[in-house]
Write an enzyme that holds these catalytic residues in place. Structure first.
Site, PDB file in Angstrom:
ATOM      1  N   HIS A  60      72.632  50.381 115.114  1.00 20.26           N
ATOM      2  CA  HIS A  60      74.037  50.686 114.621  1.00 20.26           C
ATOM      3  C   HIS A  60      74.872  49.339 114.817  1.00 20.26           C
ATOM      4  O   HIS A  60      76.091  49.505 114.107  1.00 20.26           O
ATOM      5  CB  HIS A  60      74.829  51.563 115.528  1.00 20.26           C
TER       6      HIS A  60
HETATM    7  C1  UD1 Z   1      81.892  51.305 117.615  1.00 18.77           C
HETATM    8  C2  UD1 Z   1      82.027  50.086 118.549  1.00 18.77           C
HETATM    9  C3  UD1 Z   1      80.972  49.576 119.091  1.00 18.77           C
HETATM   10  C4  UD1 Z   1      80.092  50.557 119.704  1.00 18.77           C
HETATM   11  C5  UD1 Z   1      79.759  51.707 119.007  1.00 18.77           C
HETATM   12  C6  UD1 Z   1      79.261  52.732 119.835  1.00 18.77           C
HETATM   13  C7  UD1 Z   1      83.893  48.748 117.888  1.00 18.77           C
HETATM   14  C8  UD1 Z   1      84.565  47.470 116.844  1.00 18.77           C
HETATM   15  N1  UD1 Z   1      82.704  49.114 117.641  1.00 18.77           N
HETATM   16  O1  UD1 Z   1      81.007  50.859 116.628  1.00 18.77           O
HETATM   17  O2  UD1 Z   1      81.012  48.386 119.875  1.00 18.77           O
HETATM   18  O3  UD1 Z   1      78.673  49.867 120.108  1.00 18.77           O
HETATM   19  O4  UD1 Z   1      81.236  52.385 118.685  1.00 18.77           O
HETATM   20  O5  UD1 Z   1      78.657  53.777 119.180  1.00 18.77           O
HETATM   21  O6  UD1 Z   1      84.801  49.267 118.352  1.00 18.77           O
HETATM   22  N2  UD1 Z   1      81.352  57.233 111.827  1.00 18.77           N
HETATM   23  C9  UD1 Z   1      81.353  58.490 111.759  1.00 18.77           C
HETATM   24  N3  UD1 Z   1      81.556  59.575 112.698  1.00 18.77           N
HETATM   25  C10 UD1 Z   1      82.010  59.269 113.846  1.00 18.77           C
HETATM   26  C11 UD1 Z   1      82.378  57.833 114.028  1.00 18.77           C
HETATM   27  C12 UD1 Z   1      82.077  56.851 113.079  1.00 18.77           C
HETATM   28  O7  UD1 Z   1      80.838  59.006 110.523  1.00 18.77           O
HETATM   29  O8  UD1 Z   1      82.093  60.122 114.671  1.00 18.77           O
HETATM   30  C13 UD1 Z   1      81.060  56.247 110.801  1.00 18.77           C
HETATM   31  C14 UD1 Z   1      82.407  56.078 109.976  1.00 18.77           C
HETATM   32  O9  UD1 Z   1      81.756  55.654 108.466  1.00 18.77           O
HETATM   33  C15 UD1 Z   1      82.953  54.636 110.532  1.00 18.77           C
HETATM   34  C16 UD1 Z   1      81.580  54.025 111.233  1.00 18.77           C
HETATM   35  O10 UD1 Z   1      80.827  55.071 111.731  1.00 18.77           O
HETATM   36  O11 UD1 Z   1      83.516  54.011 109.464  1.00 18.77           O
HETATM   37  C17 UD1 Z   1      81.959  52.972 112.043  1.00 18.77           C
HETATM   38  O12 UD1 Z   1      82.414  53.664 113.102  1.00 18.77           O
HETATM   39  P1  UD1 Z   1      83.243  52.742 114.215  1.00 18.77           P
HETATM   40  O13 UD1 Z   1      83.809  53.596 115.260  1.00 18.77           O
HETATM   41  O14 UD1 Z   1      84.605  51.967 113.303  1.00 18.77           O
HETATM   42  O15 UD1 Z   1      82.388  51.368 114.527  1.00 18.77           O
HETATM   43  P2  UD1 Z   1      80.981  51.883 115.242  1.00 18.77           P
HETATM   44  O16 UD1 Z   1      79.770  51.089 114.468  1.00 18.77           O
HETATM   45  O17 UD1 Z   1      80.716  53.198 115.611  1.00 18.77           O
HETATM   46  N1  UDP Z   2      73.170  58.033 122.845  1.00 19.45           N
HETATM   47  C1  UDP Z   2      73.206  59.283 122.840  1.00 19.45           C
HETATM   48  N2  UDP Z   2      72.706  59.850 121.764  1.00 19.45           N
HETATM   49  C2  UDP Z   2      72.089  59.005 120.818  1.00 19.45           C
HETATM   50  C3  UDP Z   2      72.121  57.728 120.917  1.00 19.45           C
HETATM   51  C4  UDP Z   2      72.823  57.132 122.112  1.00 19.45           C
HETATM   52  O1  UDP Z   2      73.504  59.904 123.947  1.00 19.45           O
HETATM   53  O2  UDP Z   2      71.964  59.555 119.840  1.00 19.45           O
HETATM   54  C5  UDP Z   2      73.733  57.183 124.191  1.00 19.45           C
HETATM   55  C6  UDP Z   2      73.003  56.460 124.898  1.00 19.45           C
HETATM   56  O3  UDP Z   2      71.967  57.008 125.941  1.00 19.45           O
HETATM   57  C7  UDP Z   2      73.887  55.490 125.680  1.00 19.45           C
HETATM   58  C8  UDP Z   2      75.006  55.370 124.775  1.00 19.45           C
HETATM   59  O4  UDP Z   2      74.852  56.496 123.820  1.00 19.45           O
HETATM   60  O5  UDP Z   2      74.111  56.089 126.886  1.00 19.45           O
HETATM   61  C9  UDP Z   2      74.819  53.938 123.869  1.00 19.45           C
HETATM   62  O6  UDP Z   2      75.985  54.128 122.964  1.00 19.45           O
HETATM   63  P1  UDP Z   2      75.804  53.185 121.650  1.00 19.45           P
HETATM   64  O7  UDP Z   2      74.450  52.940 121.458  1.00 19.45           O
HETATM   65  O8  UDP Z   2      76.531  54.116 120.550  1.00 19.45           O
HETATM   66  O9  UDP Z   2      76.925  51.921 121.807  1.00 19.45           O
HETATM   67  P2  UDP Z   2      76.616  50.655 122.761  1.00 19.45           P
HETATM   68  O10 UDP Z   2      76.046  50.769 124.020  1.00 19.45           O
HETATM   69  O11 UDP Z   2      75.859  49.622 121.660  1.00 19.45           O
HETATM   70  O12 UDP Z   2      78.189  50.237 122.679  1.00 19.45           O
END
Ligand code: UD1
Ligand code: UDP
Length: 376
Positions: A216
């Site tokens: 991601h």
């Molecule tokens: C965010 C965090 C990242 C973290 C990740 C965990 C920032 C800058 N990034 O990244 O550090 O590792 O969360 O998962 O804060 N979207 C959906 N549904 C949701 C949420 C997101 O469809 O419930 C889609 C949307 O298209 C959105 C994209 O995911 O634009 C990115 O979501 P965003 O929260 O901006 O960043 P992440 O890549 O999730």
């Molecule tokens: N996780 C989850 N379901 C999923 C993928 C990840 O519950 O389908 C959990 C995972 O076990 C961990 C956390 O989400 O505890 C990690 O989050 P993510 O990878 O979204 O973000 P990051 O840690 O890179 O910020």
């Protein structure tokens, strides 16, 4: 009784918050009142609500419903909402986790109105400022009053940036306290990891010999060259093993935009590549426990692979969790097809990996609660 306002927003923060909420409920309910603010950064049920349902986290007292957006717009809406809540609640601390835009928004809102910030997962650095997370964590650390680092590396990073380990209580933003206290995610993995939670009934979820993969990170999803290289590596690895991929919504939306069409078709029509919706935390740790190898660009998943003693290939050019690479339990392969395959073969041929204790004793959340109370 002290009052804390906890900011959550993205999936990993909701999961991390479970550890502190559990410690408060079990040991500090007469000493700490927690008010939970969800920014709404993540909002799909399987990115947010599922964790409240499953992990016993109290429902948020506020949900700002900010949703997705560009960094500036998203963070600005959060700051505005959090500021109003902080003025109304007037807590003793703002508690933030990790390095997302929700973390940054909380830190900016609180520091401007002089509410002390407790940053959990402080000190982590990738030394790569192209990552939005690196900016968020540096800014947050330098506004914080109490900085709780999960690892010794994180603690030392703070010292290298000028934080003084000799500072004495009472800590303030100008006299901050830094701690090496273990990882609340390790607390959670110990607490929730003791049972088998493979709730899915499909055959693949019952298997014990597969690669678990998550993708991601924004550069991996948004840069076609990187995404294509990762997916080509996955297609090759599927000749060796089944691959389970609980797919982040960000990646799902970009697969057919950024993949070459032939690669896309081979990927999604491959019978050994099992792409699913994001899974719940209990399902995820069960998948981690039963995998033979983890391939990821996630910070949290890298560590959980280590907690459950699984080799991990990191699809990034660096990691904040460098200890797991130094002990030989993880390999940095970047988004490089050949390096990913090489790393896979390295682990296939070398299965005697040591996993020394690096992330504390599973009681980081209790430690943090005690310190918050004793600084007032
Ligand atoms: C965010 C965090 C990242 C973290 C990740 C965990 C920032 C800058 N990034 O990244 O550090 O590792 O969360 O998962 O804060 N979207 C959906 N549904 C949701 C949420 C997101 O469809 O419930 C889609 C949307 O298209 C959105 C994209 O995911 O634009 C990115 O979501 P965003 O929260 O901006 O960043 P992440 O890549 O999730
Ligand atoms: N996780 C989850 N379901 C999923 C993928 C990840 O519950 O389908 C959990 C995972 O076990 C961990 C956390 O989400 O505890 C990690 O989050 P993510 O990878 O979204 O973000 P990051 O840690 O890179 O910020």
């Amino acid at each position: 009784m002290i009052k804390i306002v906890t900011i959550i927003g993205a999936r990993p923060q909701i999961i991390k918050a479970a550890a502190l909420s559990r410690a408060i409920k079990n040991n500090f309910s007469d000493k700490i009142k927690e008010v939970i603010v969800h920014t709404g950064q993540h909002y799909d049920d399987n990115m947010s609500q599922v964790f409240f349902d499953e992990l016993g986290i109290p429902s948020p007292d506020y949900n700002l419903g900010v949703g997705s957006g560009k960094h500036g717009a998203q963070t600005a809406k959060m700051i505005e909402g959090i500021e109003e809540i902080l003025i109304k609640e007037n807590p003793d601390y703002l508690v933030v986790y990790g390095d997302t835009n929700s973390t940054l928004a909380g830190a900016i809102a609180a520091s401007k109105i002089h509410i002390p910030i407790a940053h959990i997962e402080a000190g982590l650095r990738s030394f790569n400022k192209a990552m939005p997370e690196e900016i968020n964590r540096i800014c947050c650390d330098h506004c914080s009053t109490m900085l709780f680092s999960p690892t010794l590396t994180g603690y030392n990073n703070l010292i290298n940036e000028g934080f003084n380990p000799e500072n004495k209580k009472t800590f303030t933003a100008d006299n901050p306290g830094i701690y090496h206290c273990g990882d609340v995610m390790y607390d959670n993995s110990l607490f929730f990891g003791s049972t088998d939670n493979r709730q899915r009934t499909t055959d693949i979820f019952q298997k014990d010999d597969y690669i678990l993969c998550t993708i991601h990170r924004n550069n991996n999803t948004d840069e076609p060259k990187r995404l294509n290289a990762i997916v080509r590596a996955l297609i090759k690895l599927s000749e060796e093993k089944d691959i389970i991929i609980p797919l982040h919504p960000r990646t799902k939306k970009l697969l057919n935009v950024n993949l070459d069409s032939a690669t896309y078709d081979t990927f999604i029509n491959n019978s050994r590549i099992h792409i699913t919706e994001p899974v719940s935390f209990l399902e995820m740790i069960s998948l981690e426990k039963n995998a033979s190898l983890v391939l990821t660009d996630s910070g949290g998943v890298q560590k959980e692979a280590y907690f459950f003693k699984k080799p991990c290939i990191i699809m990034r050019s660096e990691t904040e969790w460098k200890e797991i690479v130094e002990v030989g339990a993880a390999i940095i392969a970047d988004a490089d097809e050949e390096r990913i395959i090489e790393a896979y073969h390295h682990f296939k041929d070398n299965d005697a990996i040591e996993f020394p204790e690096i992330f504390g004793d599973g009681r980081a959340a209790e430690f943090i609660c005690n310190e918050l109370i004793s600084n007032i």
